[in-house]
Design an enzyme around this catalytic site. Sequence first.
Site, PDB file in Angstrom:
ATOM      1  N   LYS A   1      -1.442  -1.142  -4.110  1.00 55.84           N
ATOM      2  CA  LYS A   1      -2.459  -0.015  -4.263  1.00 55.84           C
ATOM      3  C   LYS A   1      -1.727   1.336  -4.270  1.00 55.84           C
ATOM      4  O   LYS A   1      -0.908   1.558  -3.254  1.00 55.84           O
ATOM      5  CB  LYS A   1      -3.249  -0.408  -2.965  1.00 55.84           C
ATOM      6  CG  LYS A   1      -4.219   1.028  -2.726  1.00 55.84           C
ATOM      7  CD  LYS A   1      -4.807   1.083  -1.346  1.00 55.84           C
ATOM      8  CE  LYS A   1      -5.832   2.425  -1.484  1.00 55.84           C
ATOM      9  NZ  LYS A   1      -6.361   2.776  -0.282  1.00 55.84           N
TER      10      LYS A   1
ATOM     11  N   TYR B   1       1.063  -1.010   0.301  1.00 54.36           N
ATOM     12  CA  TYR B   1       0.021   0.051   0.123  1.00 54.36           C
ATOM     13  C   TYR B   1       0.928   1.203  -0.056  1.00 54.36           C
ATOM     14  O   TYR B   1       1.598   1.485   0.802  1.00 54.36           O
ATOM     15  CB  TYR B   1      -0.918   0.099   1.180  1.00 54.36           C
ATOM     16  CG  TYR B   1      -1.811   1.114   1.329  1.00 54.36           C
ATOM     17  CD1 TYR B   1      -2.021   2.001   0.392  1.00 54.36           C
ATOM     18  CD2 TYR B   1      -2.762   1.371   2.577  1.00 54.36           C
ATOM     19  CE1 TYR B   1      -3.252   3.018   0.583  1.00 54.36           C
ATOM     20  CE2 TYR B   1      -3.347   2.127   2.765  1.00 54.36           C
ATOM     21  CZ  TYR B   1      -3.785   3.066   1.736  1.00 54.36           C
ATOM     22  OH  TYR B   1      -4.654   4.452   1.813  1.00 54.36           O
TER      23      TYR B   1
END
EC number: 4.1.3.3
Length: 308
Positions: free
Chosen positions: A172, A142
């Site tokens: 992400k 992330y």
Amino acid sequence: MTPGKKLQGLVAATITPMTPDGQINLSVICKYVDYLVSEQNVKNVFVNGTTGEGLSLNIQERKQLAEEWMRQGKDKLDHVIIHVGALSLPESQELARHAAAIGASGIAAIAPFFFKPTNKDELTAFLQKVASEAPAVPFYYYHIPPLTGVKIRVEELLDGIKERIPTFQGVKFSDTDLLDLAQCINKNEREQFSFLYGVDEQLLSALAIGASGAVGSTYNYLGRKTNLMLQAFAKPDLALARKYQFLTGEFLNFVIKLGFGVAQTKAVMTFVSGIPMGPPRLPLVDASEEFIVKAKAKLDSIVWPDDN
């Protein structure tokens, strides 16, 4: 859940519902799942991330939320990705083990952001220690440098990452550096990684360079409209896709000028869905009544291409 299916399309970054006194409210998650699937046509979720105030929750709360999303999402959702990142490595590892034990579709972790990794090797070492606690679960990095302050380029991080983290499955990518994202996509075509963009108002730009999909807070309440943008892009009808992106941007530009964060996202989701999301946890404070009135009026005023 759909094991083995590549994570793509829209992923709702879930909000953590809370009671008026600030406790997590598990009782509305059943209704929340049904709303995402039936009203927004969104069947993937990212739990305990930024929108979910994950770093403001304790370990027990994060586990309870993960369990409830898994329980309520059974046979309804395709992917439940659990964010397990934490400042403490043992806590992150504990959350990774827990996510694996309850059958999560994947786990994700941000870079630690108080004592920060200063280079690729330090960051990879941390992520490897987390991912290895869930050796059968796809792992996603992330990347959110505006909040973590960790600006190690993802292109650099991904070089050789499968050798260090065999379960690595994608990113992400919550940054506006589309050059970095484009290099990631271009250099890793063989790997079948999922590149999920996290800046909702710029999603169309990311799709144009090959993003697999998106994780974002607006897909909680604008998922159906954004899915129509994805369909238009795939046709391809770029003029129509742009209309949807411009209108999403018009709303976000308006609320960002008013002051827009997790607290305001909770307020918007509450008035759009009718499901009470409650207040945020301190140091965040509730959205003002003025914000709610103005944001609702703005959203109601937008004429979408599919409106009859």
